[in-house]
Design an enzyme around this catalytic site. Structure first.
Site, mmCIF file in Angstrom:
data_model
loop_
_atom_site.group_PDB
_atom_site.id
_atom_site.type_symbol
_atom_site.label_atom_id
_atom_site.label_comp_id
_atom_site.label_asym_id
_atom_site.label_seq_id
_atom_site.Cartn_x
_atom_site.Cartn_y
_atom_site.Cartn_z
ATOM 1 N N ARG A 94 0.687 -1.148 -0.062
ATOM 2 C CA ARG A 94 -0.019 0.043 0.079
ATOM 3 C C ARG A 94 0.831 1.360 -0.060
ATOM 4 O O ARG A 94 0.717 2.172 -0.765
ATOM 5 C CB ARG A 94 -1.068 0.035 1.131
ATOM 6 N N ASP A 123 -7.176 -1.211 4.310
ATOM 7 C CA ASP A 123 -6.664 -0.444 2.821
ATOM 8 C C ASP A 123 -6.866 1.063 3.052
ATOM 9 O O ASP A 123 -6.097 1.766 2.640
ATOM 10 C CB ASP A 123 -7.131 -1.188 1.552
#
Length: 424
Positions: A94, A123
């Protein structure tokens, strides 16, 4: 007056394709961004799909080498593992993707970014904290947290109806009863049938590893060389094949580790947002590297330095999992851990066999292991008579505890009745 630009983190799937169309309905100009971090993806088809929906452009950025060298390799060097089991494959990707996202947003003059992450997951936090750390002025459109979007779309069936209405192509292949996220480091599976932790994951879920029961009957043996805690060379000892580039090393270990069923875990973990979730992960190559690095580290480091480093690595794993890769505390802890690795240089021989990785030998440029001192054959510089005083000093508090409280009766704490053994 020109439209405001949004850079959408695009996957080509149903959610982000519908979000793309929805953003266009809100009168934004939308550019799609796709980061190639090693996932199996038809980027050309996804690009064509986004352009047909109405994206003004699609940027595909190859970030595989960047991901391995700047995120995966440091994670191996630091020994990062979340809650003692998860090697952080999705978590590490990420901040890497966010870097690409912010670079393209700056190049294309996008004041907004958007993504398809849900309001319950990790996320959304990882992407947005990373992006804000890199560009504090960026604005975020998170549709799955917006009341107007959530009222319109309850879930997949509403999205499918929306896609049909606007001729958005949907895969003819039936959707797997779980969600999947993949990169060059790992594949994660969650949701769907995996939401019940009592149900075993089906064998067909796995894509990077085969079942250990079907693994080869002969082990694969490899020598891994580390310099300051970083993998710099891997050699398969039977064939002599050698890899030195980080991406080549990881690709090779993914293949041989996966062939032997190495790197599978099925866990319930604690999400940062406060929920528990069940995840199934495959991380063959980094599992091998983690095992080898840990062995060499123990061989080289002072005992107390190792314990402090382990504490810091646990904190750093939390930072990575929770989305703080670019935070000041993470930068500080990372520097501290890397300092501990300056003497972790040497080679480790590992044997991969039917789901297991075993270290069979190790050598180091500088090791605190003293064979003569540890030997049972000679006294060396160690005086066995000194152990008497060592034991006596350490027994003082035990004797004092006995003097005041009597003998500790541990057995009563571990007795079990038949009813205790039954599941509630």
């Amino acid at each position: 007056m020109s439209k405001e630009k949004v850079l959408l983190a695009y996957s080509g799937g149903l959610d982000t394709s519908c979000i793309l169309k929805w953003l266009l309905e809100q009168d934004y100009e939308v550019i799609c961004f796709m980061a190639d971090v090693g996932q199996t993806e038809d980027f050309a088809a996804a690009r064509e799909k986004a352009l047909k929906i109405g994206a003004s452009d699609v940027v595909v950025k190859d970030m595989k080498d960047f991901f391995v060298e700047k995120f995966v390799w440091p994670a191996v060097q630091m020994g990062l593992i979340y809650e003692d089991r998860y090697l952080l494959g999705t978590s590490l990707a990420r901040p890497c993707i966010s870097k690409g996202l912010m670079d393209v947003a700056a190049q294309r003059g996008c004041g907004f970014i958007s993504h398809g992450a849900t309001g319950k997951g990790n996320d959304q936090i990882r992407f947005e904290l990373s992006c804000f750390a890199l560009n504090p002025s960026i604005r975020v459109i998170a549709p799955w947290r917006m009341e107007t979007f959530c009222q319109r779309f309850q879930g997949r069936s509403d999205l499918l109806e929306y896609a049909k209405r606007f001729n958005i192509p949907v895969s003819a292949t039936p959707k797997a009863p779980w969600s999947m996220d993949a990169n060059i480091m790992h594949i994660s599976y969650e949701s769907g049938i995996l939401e019940d932790p009592s149900v075993a994951a089906p064998e067909e879920i796995y894509q990077l590893t085969q079942s250990p029961t079907r693994a080869p009957d002969a082990p694969t043996v490899a020598e891994i060389v580390f310099k300051a805690g970083l993998p710099v060379r891997v050699t398969e000892l039977v064939s002599g094949r050698t890899m030195e580039k980080p991406l080549d090393i990881l690709t090779f270990l993914n293949k041989v580790g996966g062939d032997h069923g190495v790197g599978r875990i099925d866990i319930v973990e604690n999400r940062y947002i406060g929920l528990k979730s069940r995840g199934v992960y495959e991380t063959p190559g980094v599992t091998v590297l983690h095992c080898a690095h840990r062995d060499l580290e123990i061989y080289c480091l002072d005992r107390e330095v190792l314990r402090v480093k382990k504490y810091l690595a646990d904190r750093m794993a939390d930072y990575v999992y929770n989305g703080y890769w670019y935070a000041p505390e993470a930068e500080y802890v990372r520097k501290c851990i890397i300092e501990s690795q300056k003497h972790v240089s040497g080679k480790v021989v590992v044997e991969m066999y039917k789901g297991h990785v075993m270290v069979t030998s190790r050598e180091a440029i500088n090791s605190l292991y003293n064979q003569e001192l540890a030997s049972m054959e000679v006294h060396g510089n160690f005086s066995p008579y000194s152990s008497t005083g060592f034991i006596e000093i350490n027994a003082v508090r035990l004797r004092e505890h006995h003097r005041v409280f009597g003998t500790a009766n541990m057995t009563k704490h571990f007795s079990r009745t038949e009813s205790d053994m039954k599941l509630i």
